[in-house]
Design a protein around this motif. Structure first.
Motif, PDB file in Angstrom:
ATOM      1  N   VAL A   1      18.396  18.944 -31.975  1.00  0.00           N
ATOM      2  CA  VAL A   1      18.303  17.424 -32.355  1.00  0.00           C
ATOM      3  C   VAL A   1      19.299  16.814 -31.566  1.00  0.00           C
ATOM      4  N   TYR A   2      20.523  17.229 -31.658  1.00  0.00           N
ATOM      5  CA  TYR A   2      21.998  16.460 -31.083  1.00  0.00           C
ATOM      6  C   TYR A   2      21.501  16.149 -29.718  1.00  0.00           C
ATOM      7  N   GLU A   3      21.304  17.176 -28.771  1.00  0.00           N
ATOM      8  CA  GLU A   3      20.776  17.048 -27.571  1.00  0.00           C
ATOM      9  C   GLU A   3      19.714  16.260 -27.208  1.00  0.00           C
ATOM     10  N   TRP A   4      18.693  16.259 -27.764  1.00  0.00           N
ATOM     11  CA  TRP A   4      17.371  15.291 -27.706  1.00  0.00           C
ATOM     12  C   TRP A   4      17.687  13.966 -27.941  1.00  0.00           C
ATOM     13  N   THR A   5      18.508  13.877 -28.700  1.00  0.00           N
ATOM     14  CA  THR A   5      18.873  12.317 -29.025  1.00  0.00           C
ATOM     15  C   THR A   5      20.336  12.014 -28.378  1.00  0.00           C
ATOM     16  N   GLY A   6      20.768  12.613 -27.511  1.00  0.00           N
ATOM     17  CA  GLY A   6      21.938  12.322 -26.961  1.00  0.00           C
ATOM     18  C   GLY A   6      23.140  11.962 -27.784  1.00  0.00           C
ATOM     19  N   GLY A   7      23.167  12.869 -28.975  1.00  0.00           N
ATOM     20  CA  GLY A   7      24.019  12.628 -29.960  1.00  0.00           C
ATOM     21  C   GLY A   7      23.836  11.481 -30.911  1.00  0.00           C
TER      22      GLY A   7
ATOM     23  N   ALA B   1      30.324  17.547 -32.764  1.00  0.00           N
ATOM     24  CA  ALA B   1      30.286  18.019 -31.227  1.00  0.00           C
ATOM     25  C   ALA B   1      29.357  19.193 -30.971  1.00  0.00           C
ATOM     26  N   ILE B   2      28.867  19.317 -29.749  1.00  0.00           N
ATOM     27  CA  ILE B   2      28.400  20.697 -29.298  1.00  0.00           C
ATOM     28  C   ILE B   2      29.299  21.319 -28.354  1.00  0.00           C
ATOM     29  N   LEU B   3      29.553  22.459 -28.854  1.00  0.00           N
ATOM     30  CA  LEU B   3      30.485  23.384 -27.993  1.00  0.00           C
ATOM     31  C   LEU B   3      29.337  24.503 -27.108  1.00  0.00           C
ATOM     32  N   THR B   4      29.741  24.464 -25.847  1.00  0.00           N
ATOM     33  CA  THR B   4      28.782  25.316 -25.096  1.00  0.00           C
ATOM     34  C   THR B   4      29.820  26.298 -24.335  1.00  0.00           C
ATOM     35  N   THR B   5      29.727  27.661 -24.468  1.00  0.00           N
ATOM     36  CA  THR B   5      30.425  28.554 -24.273  1.00  0.00           C
ATOM     37  C   THR B   5      29.471  29.631 -23.653  1.00  0.00           C
ATOM     38  N   VAL B   6      30.050  31.025 -23.066  1.00  0.00           N
ATOM     39  CA  VAL B   6      29.399  31.841 -22.405  1.00  0.00           C
ATOM     40  C   VAL B   6      29.630  33.211 -23.387  1.00  0.00           C
ATOM     41  N   GLY B   7      28.695  33.658 -23.814  1.00  0.00           N
ATOM     42  CA  GLY B   7      28.810  35.020 -24.438  1.00  0.00           C
ATOM     43  C   GLY B   7      29.501  36.202 -23.836  1.00  0.00           C
ATOM     44  N   ARG B   8      30.473  36.660 -24.353  1.00  0.00           N
ATOM     45  CA  ARG B   8      31.423  37.758 -23.825  1.00  0.00           C
ATOM     46  C   ARG B   8      30.813  39.072 -23.505  1.00  0.00           C
ATOM     47  N   LYS B   9      29.784  39.253 -24.221  1.00  0.00           N
ATOM     48  CA  LYS B   9      29.001  40.450 -24.034  1.00  0.00           C
ATOM     49  C   LYS B   9      27.870  40.346 -23.432  1.00  0.00           C
ATOM     50  N   SER B  10      27.046  39.120 -23.549  1.00  0.00           N
ATOM     51  CA  SER B  10      25.888  38.898 -23.215  1.00  0.00           C
ATOM     52  C   SER B  10      25.683  38.108 -21.716  1.00  0.00           C
ATOM     53  N   GLY B  11      26.915  37.384 -21.560  1.00  0.00           N
ATOM     54  CA  GLY B  11      26.841  36.522 -20.400  1.00  0.00           C
ATOM     55  C   GLY B  11      25.903  35.218 -20.596  1.00  0.00           C
ATOM     56  N   LEU B  12      25.261  35.209 -21.723  1.00  0.00           N
ATOM     57  CA  LEU B  12      24.386  33.867 -21.637  1.00  0.00           C
ATOM     58  C   LEU B  12      25.192  32.791 -22.298  1.00  0.00           C
ATOM     59  N   VAL B  13      24.594  31.660 -22.119  1.00  0.00           N
ATOM     60  CA  VAL B  13      25.133  30.245 -22.702  1.00  0.00           C
ATOM     61  C   VAL B  13      24.916  30.322 -24.318  1.00  0.00           C
ATOM     62  N   ARG B  14      25.736  30.020 -24.784  1.00  0.00           N
ATOM     63  CA  ARG B  14      25.784  29.701 -26.123  1.00  0.00           C
ATOM     64  C   ARG B  14      26.067  28.376 -26.705  1.00  0.00           C
ATOM     65  N   LYS B  15      25.447  27.600 -27.586  1.00  0.00           N
ATOM     66  CA  LYS B  15      25.767  26.511 -28.239  1.00  0.00           C
ATOM     67  C   LYS B  15      25.939  26.289 -29.760  1.00  0.00           C
ATOM     68  N   VAL B  16      26.839  25.640 -30.068  1.00  0.00           N
ATOM     69  CA  VAL B  16      27.259  25.768 -31.563  1.00  0.00           C
ATOM     70  C   VAL B  16      27.630  24.270 -32.044  1.00  0.00           C
ATOM     71  N   PRO B  17      27.089  23.691 -32.844  1.00  0.00           N
ATOM     72  CA  PRO B  17      27.550  22.497 -33.524  1.00  0.00           C
ATOM     73  C   PRO B  17      28.922  22.788 -34.326  1.00  0.00           C
TER      74      PRO B  17
END
Length: 157
Positions: free
Chosen positions: A31-37, A49-65
């Motif tokens: 919802v946050y991303e769809w509405t530009g916050g 805010a939305i924090l975007t990290t890279v998973g240390r094991k998976s290497g996948l992009v992870r997002k958390v509010p």
């Protein structure tokens, strides 16, 4: 609730709480991303805010509010996980790869994380508790279990 009545969560409470945080968090990110916050940018009156990290094991992009506090050009967040006994997964990801993206409203910027030193933590905790009073309870709940890290994200130019 007094300081003496605040105790660590039970394993069952933590399991349910982690599940609930995960489910709501996934929706909040979308919802946050769809509405530009413009929507779901607050939690109990505190800014999100939305924090975007890279998973240390998976290497996948992870997002958390996450709740955040602006401190000059830097963003301050805590690895509180609602006062649960274990650190949140995103904390381990950002420790392994400290360059992150943080979206505040419709603005996305790159930052580098560092943990607050003792002096910074003493200065920032009252501001964090003023922004979100439940942080006081989280600290009491985890006092005998773990320390809640205060993280400072400095902008990358």
């Amino acid at each position: 609730m007094t300081d003496k009545t605040i105790k660590p969560y039970t394993a069952k409470q933590e399991k349910f709480g982690a599940w609930l945080i995960s489910c709501i968090g996934r929706w909040q990110v979308k919802v946050y991303e769809w509405t530009g916050g413009r929507l779901w940018n607050k939690f109990l009156g505190a800014p999100v805010a939305i924090l975007t990290t890279v998973g240390r094991k998976s290497g996948l992009v992870r997002k958390v509010p996450l709740l955040y506090l602006m401190h000059g050009d830097s963003v301050v967040m805590t690895a509180s996980k609602g006062g649960m006994s274990k650190l949140p997964v995103w904390y381990h990801n950002v420790k392994a790869s400290p360059e992150v993206t943080i979206q505040v409203g419709n603005q996305k910027k790159r930052y580098r994380m560092r943990e607050a030193n003792e002096q910074e933590e003493v200065q920032l905790w009252p501001q964090l508790e003023k922004m979100y009073p439940d942080y006081r309870e989280y600290r009491l709940r985890t006092a005998d279990v773990r320390r809640i890290p205060v993280l400072i994200f400095d902008p990358l130019n």
